[in-house]
Design a protein around this motif. Structure first.
Motif, PDB file in Angstrom:
ATOM      1  N   GLY A   1     -15.252 -17.355  -9.520  1.00  0.00           N
ATOM      2  CA  GLY A   1     -15.954 -18.580  -9.138  1.00  0.00           C
ATOM      3  C   GLY A   1     -15.000 -19.738  -8.895  1.00  0.00           C
ATOM      4  N   ILE A   2     -13.963 -19.842  -9.717  1.00  0.00           N
ATOM      5  CA  ILE A   2     -12.991 -20.925  -9.548  1.00  0.00           C
ATOM      6  C   ILE A   2     -12.111 -20.684  -8.326  1.00  0.00           C
ATOM      7  N   MET A   3     -11.679 -19.429  -8.131  1.00  0.00           N
ATOM      8  CA  MET A   3     -10.684 -19.133  -7.098  1.00  0.00           C
ATOM      9  C   MET A   3     -11.276 -18.969  -5.703  1.00  0.00           C
ATOM     10  N   PHE A   4     -12.594 -18.845  -5.597  1.00  0.00           N
ATOM     11  CA  PHE A   4     -13.191 -18.639  -4.262  1.00  0.00           C
ATOM     12  C   PHE A   4     -14.349 -19.610  -4.029  1.00  0.00           C
ATOM     13  N   PRO A   5     -14.045 -20.922  -4.007  1.00  0.00           N
ATOM     14  CA  PRO A   5     -15.106 -21.895  -3.700  1.00  0.00           C
ATOM     15  C   PRO A   5     -15.605 -21.755  -2.264  1.00  0.00           C
ATOM     16  N   GLU A   6     -14.835 -21.077  -1.417  1.00  0.00           N
ATOM     17  CA  GLU A   6     -15.240 -20.889  -0.015  1.00  0.00           C
ATOM     18  C   GLU A   6     -16.461 -19.988   0.115  1.00  0.00           C
ATOM     19  N   ILE A   7     -16.738 -19.195  -0.931  1.00  0.00           N
ATOM     20  CA  ILE A   7     -17.850 -18.236  -0.879  1.00  0.00           C
ATOM     21  C   ILE A   7     -19.042 -18.823  -1.634  1.00  0.00           C
ATOM     22  N   ARG A   8     -20.149 -18.986  -0.940  1.00  0.00           N
ATOM     23  CA  ARG A   8     -21.343 -19.552  -1.579  1.00  0.00           C
ATOM     24  C   ARG A   8     -21.865 -18.595  -2.643  1.00  0.00           C
ATOM     25  N   SER A   9     -21.980 -19.098  -3.863  1.00  0.00           N
ATOM     26  CA  SER A   9     -22.411 -18.234  -4.964  1.00  0.00           C
ATOM     27  C   SER A   9     -22.689 -19.085  -6.189  1.00  0.00           C
ATOM     28  N   GLU A  10     -23.213 -18.422  -7.219  1.00  0.00           N
ATOM     29  CA  GLU A  10     -23.400 -19.035  -8.536  1.00  0.00           C
ATOM     30  C   GLU A  10     -22.363 -18.499  -9.513  1.00  0.00           C
ATOM     31  N   TRP A  11     -21.315 -17.883  -9.016  1.00  0.00           N
ATOM     32  CA  TRP A  11     -20.323 -17.258  -9.897  1.00  0.00           C
ATOM     33  C   TRP A  11     -19.709 -18.259 -10.872  1.00  0.00           C
ATOM     34  N   LYS A  12     -19.337 -19.416 -10.347  1.00  0.00           N
ATOM     35  CA  LYS A  12     -18.597 -20.373 -11.164  1.00  0.00           C
ATOM     36  C   LYS A  12     -19.432 -20.888 -12.325  1.00  0.00           C
ATOM     37  N   ILE A  13     -20.611 -21.363 -12.062  1.00  0.00           N
ATOM     38  CA  ILE A  13     -21.416 -21.948 -13.134  1.00  0.00           C
ATOM     39  C   ILE A  13     -21.876 -20.879 -14.118  1.00  0.00           C
ATOM     40  N   THR A  14     -22.231 -19.704 -13.599  1.00  0.00           N
ATOM     41  CA  THR A  14     -22.679 -18.638 -14.501  1.00  0.00           C
ATOM     42  C   THR A  14     -21.517 -18.138 -15.354  1.00  0.00           C
ATOM     43  N   GLY A  15     -20.363 -17.902 -14.724  1.00  0.00           N
ATOM     44  CA  GLY A  15     -19.190 -17.478 -15.482  1.00  0.00           C
ATOM     45  C   GLY A  15     -18.768 -18.522 -16.492  1.00  0.00           C
ATOM     46  N   TYR A  16     -18.861 -19.787 -16.090  1.00  0.00           N
ATOM     47  CA  TYR A  16     -18.485 -20.886 -16.988  1.00  0.00           C
ATOM     48  C   TYR A  16     -19.390 -20.904 -18.217  1.00  0.00           C
TER      49      TYR A  16
END
Length: 672
Positions: A233-248
């Protein structure tokens, strides 16, 4: 084209650096858009990763190019594929039949030498091989069937499949992200390679979003899942997703949940502690590097986790093999000797030894001189001030004479397990004693050797059992088990005394591991260390005495030779050629058995790394009958004076110079 379209449809073209790609995408120039996306990833300055390819240029190692060449030739974990890597092949099919080999294949750790070799040499052959294997992996193990059908994995009982969540997560943060940093500027990394890489990143992170173990598995799985998701999620902000917030959310919850207040991981075993501490430290650093706030308890928890590992380090710079742990060594090129399924669970740009790198990173984060001391093998920094560590919540007790290469160290543990916990990586080792004298092991844990993913169930049972540890064995009962309940154990330890004074050092514990039975048994172990490297081990076995039991005390000696001199007298010659006397007395008649490298019965083995074992001498002190019984074992340098008198109520050890060690129920005293 379908995969490229899938990727382009998912990109957020408002992210800085993607404006040109977005314009081409809107015009329908998909190939042009993809070329612009590739150029963006080759040249982007952010988000910041844990290191840059420039940081890798300081790495020096005489063997890495040879290891990279083996990977180029498809020699993986000692097996030489005759041609291309066959991603469903497992060379253990006719021996141990171990899925762990295949799961290790799917973790892609062997891509790390390719990345290091490329930065060292600039030779594009390493890039091309990395990209080739990456694409072949995608072709053979597409994520889609596993995403669409939760039962699809049942088709691959052996040799296993590539989409367990542990492999999905591990390969991302140990290999894929470091390899991207090493290779991304390469001229050999073309448009189609970027399509394959980025769409597979999507596959991995999407899979982790929807296949969350949520404590249905041992916690190291959840740690890796959460950590990999946040890093994507941090390394791929170019890809629309909920990875960052969910992983966080998951990481900031789990970093506190996974460790107790002493900083000890819930699975109570050093290498899985290291896995969790390493992943969470990566996540913490990645957040800080990219301006993302972290929980206030995150860094203090991680520092305590490092403190625990440091306290376990022996004078020879190795760590004990508590539970499912390998022998991790700070002095060696790599941490362990595993053939596969080893400790290579992170990537450091400067050091192959992950534990050394871990302590160096903690030094860089905290400025702590004792972390630097560990990272530099005692050459820089300052050794820790403390000598004694009582982790009562975990049931682990460590004491030492100092941190020098000739100092003594011993620990006694009664690893505490939560009732209801699956305790996958714990052993039947409550009361286990590890003894390290003048910088070398004397009594040792036997390690883990193999898992139940192998068909070698007898070997797994042995290395889990009390026989493979220096403690009491009763009727082959798994300590803490409850009748009728599988894979659940509850063990509690009480510390009666943890003492250092001018006369002795002592650890004194008892536990409930043998209580849940028709005839409950209690085991209390008291270990007293006297000047002159003399150790007195007092084992009291009590209970209702309703029936007869097969009771044995096991002592697993480190590499060396053990001989029986007659009666309860033994001689041990260590690896360094030092000679020790071992004397055993008991309140009832006992028999003795020495095994070394025996397969029938299994006994006298040690495993420093997964799928690796060698012979060691093992002593069993055996008796049959009802409790109570008391054993006293004396270990010291050859010729040491120690005459033992033992009854159920009291122990007297007559020492040199007319001194007498008296041990009553709760009193330990030395009299002239």
């Amino acid at each position: 084209m379908d995969r490229m379209m899938e990727l382009l449809n998912r990109l957020d073209y408002t992210v800085p650096g993607l404006l040109k790609a977005g314009e081409l995408y809107e015009k329908g120039d998909l190939e042009g858009a993809m070329d612009a996306v590739a150029e963006h990833f080759r040249t982007r300055k952010g988000p910041r990763y844990l290191f840059d390819a420039e940081d890798m240029k300081g790495f020096e190692d005489s063997q890495i190019l040879g290891e990279a060449e083996e990977v180029m030739n498809h020699k993986i974990y000692g097996y030489q594929f005759p041609g291309e890597i066959k991603w469903s092949f497992n060379p253990t099919a006719d021996t141990s039949r171990d899925n762990e080999w295949s799961w290790s294949l799917f973790r892609h750790i062997y891509w790390q030498p390719l990345a290091r070799a490329y930065v060292m040499t600039g030779d594009e052959k390493y890039t091309r091989e990395f990209l080739h294997q990456m694409r072949e992996f995608e072709r053979y193990w597409p994520a889609k069937p596993f995403m669409e059908d939760d039962t699809f994995e049942t088709k691959f009982k052996f040799p296993g499949h590539a989409w367990r969540t542990i492999e999905t997560a591990m390969r991302m943060y140990t290999s894929w992200l470091p390899c991207m940093e090493a290779f991304r500027r390469s001229e050999s990394w073309g448009r189609e390679d970027w399509v394959s890489f980025l769409t597979q990143v999507c596959d991995h992170a999407d899979f982790l979003m929807t296949h969350y173990s949520n404590h249905s598995r041992s916690s190291n799985w959840l740690t890796m899942e959460s950590g990999a998701l946040l890093q994507c999620g941090i390394m791929f902000p170019e890809i629309r997703s909920e990875w960052k917030i969910t992983g966080y959310e998951r990481v900031m919850h789990e970093v506190k949940y996974s460790f107790d207040n002493d900083g000890i991981h819930m699975e109570r075993t050093p290498i899985y502690h290291m896995v969790a501490a390493g992943v969470y430290l990566q996540c913490y650093r990645l957040c800080k590097l990219n301006g993302i706030p972290v929980a206030p308890y995150a860094l203090p928890t991680l520092v305590k986790a490092a403190d625990f590992l440091l306290s376990l380090v022996k004078p020879d710079f190795s760590t004990p093999m508590i539970g499912d742990a390998d022998r991790v060594d700070l002095l060696t090129r790599r941490c362990d000797t595993s053939l596969y399924e080893g400790m290579n669970l992170t990537f450091d740009p400067k050091d192959l030894n992950e534990m050394r790198a871990y302590f160096r990173t903690l030094y860089e984060v905290t400025g702590r001189e004792d972390f630097l001391w560990a990272a530099t093998k005692g050459k820089e920094g300052k050794e820790p001030k403390e000598h004694n560590f009582a982790y009562r919540d975990a049931g682990i007790y460590v004491t030492r004479s100092g941190w020098g290469s000739e100092d003594n160290y011993f620990h006694v543990h009664g690893v505490q397990l939560e009732r209801g916990e699956k305790s996958t990586h714990s052993h039947n080792d409550t009361g286990h004693l590890e003894l390290h004298v003048k910088g070398e092991d004397i009594l040792t844990d036997s390690g883990r050797y193999i898992y139940n993913s192998s068909c070698w169930k007898d070997w797994r049972h042995y290395f889990l059992s009390a026989k493979a540890h220096n403690t009491l064995y009763v009727d082959d009962h798994e300590m803490g088990t409850v009748p009728g309940v599988t894979r659940v154990r509850g063990v509690r330890t009480y510390c009666h005394g943890f003492v250092e004074n001018d006369q002795y050092r002592m650890i004194d514990i008892s536990h409930n591991g043998y209580v849940y039975r028709e005839d409950p048994i209690y085991h209390r172990r008291r270990v007293v260390n006297l000047p002159g490297d003399l150790f007195i081990i007092d084992d009291q076995v009590t209970g209702l005495g309703l029936s007869e039991h097969d009771m044995r005390l096991y002592f697993n000696f480190a590499f060396g030779e053990l001989s029986h001199k007659g009666g309860g007298e033994f001689g041990y010659v260590s690896q360094k050629g030092r000679r020790y006397d071992v004397r055993v007395k008991a309140s009832k008649d006992v028999d003795f058995e020495i095994l070394k490298g025996s397969e029938e019965p299994i006994g006298g083995w040690i495993s420093y790394g997964y799928a690796w074992r060698k012979a060691i001498p093992q002593l069993a002190v055996k008796t049959n009958g009802p409790v109570p019984v008391r054993f006293v074992t004396v270990m010291g340098p050859e010729g040491c004076e120690a005459r033992v008198l033992v009854t159920l109520e009291e122990v007297k050890v007559e020492l040199a110079g007319g001194r007498v060690l008296n041990m009553g129920e709760d009193e330990v005293r030395i009299e002239e």
